[in-house]
Design a protein around this motif. Structure first.
Motif, PDB file in Angstrom:
ATOM      1  N   ALA A 109       0.577  -1.161   0.188  1.00  0.00           N
ATOM      2  CA  ALA A 109      -0.428  -0.140  -0.035  1.00  0.00           C
ATOM      3  C   ALA A 109       0.760   0.982   0.051  1.00  0.00           C
ATOM      4  N   PHE A 110       0.551   2.346  -0.524  1.00  0.00           N
ATOM      5  CA  PHE A 110       0.759   3.557  -0.605  1.00  0.00           C
ATOM      6  C   PHE A 110       0.380   4.520   0.063  1.00  0.00           C
ATOM      7  N   ASP A 111       0.848   4.954   1.191  1.00  0.00           N
ATOM      8  CA  ASP A 111       0.471   6.756   1.834  1.00  0.00           C
ATOM      9  C   ASP A 111      -0.143   8.018   0.872  1.00  0.00           C
ATOM     10  N   GLU A 112      -0.561   8.236   0.975  1.00  0.00           N
ATOM     11  CA  GLU A 112      -1.158   9.548   0.918  1.00  0.00           C
ATOM     12  C   GLU A 112       0.422  10.499  -0.282  1.00  0.00           C
ATOM     13  N   ALA A 113       0.537  10.671  -0.913  1.00  0.00           N
ATOM     14  CA  ALA A 113       1.854  10.808  -2.239  1.00  0.00           C
ATOM     15  C   ALA A 113       2.113  12.635  -1.917  1.00  0.00           C
ATOM     16  N   PRO A 121      -1.887  15.108   9.367  1.00  0.00           N
ATOM     17  CA  PRO A 121      -2.966  14.476   9.082  1.00  0.00           C
ATOM     18  C   PRO A 121      -3.898  14.798   9.916  1.00  0.00           C
ATOM     19  N   GLU A 122      -3.973  15.289  10.708  1.00  0.00           N
ATOM     20  CA  GLU A 122      -5.324  16.742  11.483  1.00  0.00           C
ATOM     21  C   GLU A 122      -5.614  16.907  11.006  1.00  0.00           C
ATOM     22  N   ASN A 123      -5.338  17.488   9.533  1.00  0.00           N
ATOM     23  CA  ASN A 123      -6.028  18.369   8.447  1.00  0.00           C
ATOM     24  C   ASN A 123      -7.210  17.839   7.773  1.00  0.00           C
ATOM     25  N   VAL A 124      -7.291  16.669   7.323  1.00  0.00           N
ATOM     26  CA  VAL A 124      -7.587  15.677   6.857  1.00  0.00           C
ATOM     27  C   VAL A 124      -8.627  15.738   7.454  1.00  0.00           C
ATOM     28  N   LYS A 125      -9.660  15.638   6.416  1.00  0.00           N
ATOM     29  CA  LYS A 125     -11.169  14.701   6.498  1.00  0.00           C
ATOM     30  C   LYS A 125     -11.329  13.599   6.232  1.00  0.00           C
ATOM     31  N   ARG A 142      -8.545  16.330  -7.714  1.00  0.00           N
ATOM     32  CA  ARG A 142      -8.147  17.269  -5.896  1.00  0.00           C
ATOM     33  C   ARG A 142      -7.160  18.387  -6.081  1.00  0.00           C
ATOM     34  N   GLU A 143      -6.109  18.564  -7.777  1.00  0.00           N
ATOM     35  CA  GLU A 143      -5.797  19.674  -8.294  1.00  0.00           C
ATOM     36  C   GLU A 143      -6.925  20.722  -8.616  1.00  0.00           C
ATOM     37  N   ASN A 144      -8.125  19.940  -9.425  1.00  0.00           N
ATOM     38  CA  ASN A 144      -9.065  21.022  -9.510  1.00  0.00           C
ATOM     39  C   ASN A 144      -9.632  21.893  -8.591  1.00  0.00           C
ATOM     40  N   GLU A 145      -9.567  20.804  -7.575  1.00  0.00           N
ATOM     41  CA  GLU A 145     -10.880  21.387  -6.976  1.00  0.00           C
ATOM     42  C   GLU A 145      -9.278  22.524  -5.761  1.00  0.00           C
ATOM     43  N   ASP A 146      -8.183  22.460  -5.867  1.00  0.00           N
ATOM     44  CA  ASP A 146      -7.232  22.719  -4.331  1.00  0.00           C
ATOM     45  C   ASP A 146      -7.836  22.311  -3.174  1.00  0.00           C
ATOM     46  N   ARG A 147      -7.890  21.172  -3.004  1.00  0.00           N
ATOM     47  CA  ARG A 147      -8.317  20.171  -1.465  1.00  0.00           C
ATOM     48  C   ARG A 147      -6.557  20.123  -1.483  1.00  0.00           C
ATOM     49  N   ASP A 148      -7.528  20.715  -0.296  1.00  0.00           N
ATOM     50  CA  ASP A 148      -5.922  19.727   1.021  1.00  0.00           C
ATOM     51  C   ASP A 148      -6.519  18.778   2.101  1.00  0.00           C
ATOM     52  N   ASP A 149      -7.418  18.522   2.321  1.00  0.00           N
ATOM     53  CA  ASP A 149      -7.895  18.115   3.094  1.00  0.00           C
ATOM     54  C   ASP A 149      -8.539  16.830   3.072  1.00  0.00           C
ATOM     55  N   VAL A 150      -8.058  16.170   1.688  1.00  0.00           N
ATOM     56  CA  VAL A 150      -8.178  14.715   1.147  1.00  0.00           C
ATOM     57  C   VAL A 150      -7.186  13.821   1.094  1.00  0.00           C
ATOM     58  N   ALA A 151      -7.311  13.010   1.610  1.00  0.00           N
ATOM     59  CA  ALA A 151      -5.555  11.886   1.401  1.00  0.00           C
ATOM     60  C   ALA A 151      -6.191  10.796   1.063  1.00  0.00           C
ATOM     61  N   ILE A 152      -5.011  10.632  -0.198  1.00  0.00           N
ATOM     62  CA  ILE A 152      -5.864   8.975  -0.717  1.00  0.00           C
ATOM     63  C   ILE A 152      -4.476   7.712  -0.432  1.00  0.00           C
ATOM     64  N   VAL A 153      -4.881   7.361  -0.165  1.00  0.00           N
ATOM     65  CA  VAL A 153      -4.019   5.816  -0.406  1.00  0.00           C
ATOM     66  C   VAL A 153      -4.543   4.562  -0.993  1.00  0.00           C
ATOM     67  N   GLU A 174      -6.846   9.945  11.742  1.00  0.00           N
ATOM     68  CA  GLU A 174      -8.246   9.172  12.649  1.00  0.00           C
ATOM     69  C   GLU A 174      -9.266  10.002  12.453  1.00  0.00           C
ATOM     70  N   ASN A 175      -9.548  11.286  12.065  1.00  0.00           N
ATOM     71  CA  ASN A 175     -10.387  12.444  12.238  1.00  0.00           C
ATOM     72  C   ASN A 175     -11.142  12.354  10.729  1.00  0.00           C
ATOM     73  N   ALA A 176     -10.362  11.668   9.784  1.00  0.00           N
ATOM     74  CA  ALA A 176     -11.080  11.330   8.844  1.00  0.00           C
ATOM     75  C   ALA A 176     -12.696  10.811   8.682  1.00  0.00           C
ATOM     76  N   GLU A 177     -13.217  10.828   7.696  1.00  0.00           N
ATOM     77  CA  GLU A 177     -13.940   9.573   7.875  1.00  0.00           C
ATOM     78  C   GLU A 177     -13.580   9.318   6.361  1.00  0.00           C
ATOM     79  N   VAL A 178     -14.023   7.340   6.743  1.00  0.00           N
ATOM     80  CA  VAL A 178     -13.007   7.352   5.538  1.00  0.00           C
ATOM     81  C   VAL A 178     -14.294   6.494   4.751  1.00  0.00           C
ATOM     82  N   VAL A 179     -13.312   6.308   3.317  1.00  0.00           N
ATOM     83  CA  VAL A 179     -14.322   6.565   1.788  1.00  0.00           C
ATOM     84  C   VAL A 179     -13.291   5.298   1.316  1.00  0.00           C
ATOM     85  N   TRP A 180     -13.965   4.065   0.137  1.00  0.00           N
ATOM     86  CA  TRP A 180     -13.644   3.661  -0.427  1.00  0.00           C
ATOM     87  C   TRP A 180     -13.868   4.184  -1.867  1.00  0.00           C
TER      88      TRP A 180
END
Length: 248
Positions: A109-113, A121-125, A142-153, A174-180
């Motif tokens: 697995a790869f962590d957020e690049a 990580p505390e800023n990730v929602k 994500r780049e188009n949205e200019d978002r820094d609160d979404v981490a992709i694994v 730990e503060n983020a909602e988990v999405v598949w």
């Protein structure tokens, strides 16, 4: 040591050219979704005890390493490589020679690049788990949205399941909602396979169970549409679901 290279990726080309039916291979994985085996580096024998491996690499280096380790092991186990043809011409899907040099290995697995997101990580929602081609689509959006609160694994090895890696990243963000997130319909792809295992990993290792929210195509009898307009609408809906954008 059989290796199956199966093309799989949604580009609007229709049912015959989109899915290798990865869900069928995952259904046959001989692994208990409610049991976590020893996961230490020197004691992990998941692959030896499993009936086969399901891999979906997102980088040339990891693809190289998954084939290399298949040859150099002192045991033999079949491997199914889900290989999107789209990544052959994707300018983001590149690796350096150093990524394949001495001291490098296969990553399950790869962590957020993105370094900024990874180090805060505390800023990730929203923590998005995915595998394969959709990763680059999510990064671009994500780049188009200019978002820094979404981490992709990225899960590079879908089966046997990386219980330890999933638990590690869920604990980190730990503060983020988990999405598949996946390209496939809900009744296809890896969703049915990963969901109970993600819940087991977080419950048993982190003591806080997390069930991933599904984002993908609606349930369907066919793997994919062949109509460009519908394909683009489905793609847009997936991005809306991940980034929680209001629908028109």
């Amino acid at each position: 040591g059989l290796v199956m290279l199966l093309p799989h990726g949604y580009d609007g080309a229709g049912a015959e050219h989109s899915s290798c039916r990865v869900e069928r291979y995952l259904q046959m994985v001989e692994e208990d979704p409610h049991h976590i085996p020893p996961m230490g580096h020197d004691e992990r024998t998941q692959i030896q005890k499993a009936n086969w491996q399901i891999i979906n690499c997102s980088t040339p280096a990891n693809y190289f390493h998954c084939l290399r380790r298949q040859i150099h092991r002192d045991f033999r186990k079949p491997m199914v490589v889900v290989a999107p043809k789209n990544l052959l011409r994707n300018k983001r899907a590149v690796s350096s020679v150093e990524d394949m040099g001495p001291g490098t290995l296969f990553h399950r697995a790869f962590d957020e690049a993105d370094e900024n997101i990874r180090n805060n990580p505390e800023n990730v929602k929203t923590l998005v788990f995915c595998t394969g081609q959709i990763y680059y689509e999510l990064v671009g959006e994500r780049e188009n949205e200019d978002r820094d609160d979404v981490a992709i694994v990225r899960l590079e090895q879908i089966a046997p399941f990386a219980f330890d890696k999933v638990a590690k990243y869920c604990a980190k963000y730990e503060n983020a909602e988990v999405v598949w997130a996946q390209q496939e319909p809900k009744n296809m792809g890896a969703y049915s396979y990963v969901t109970p295992r993600m819940m087991t990993a977080t419950r048993e290792l982190n003591k806080v169970e997390k069930r991933p929210r599904f984002v993908g195509r609606m349930v369907s009898s066919a793997p994919a549409t062949g109509m460009s307009k519908i394909h683009k609408k489905e793609y847009s809906d997936i991005m809306d679901g991940v980034f929680l954008r209001p629908k028109d």
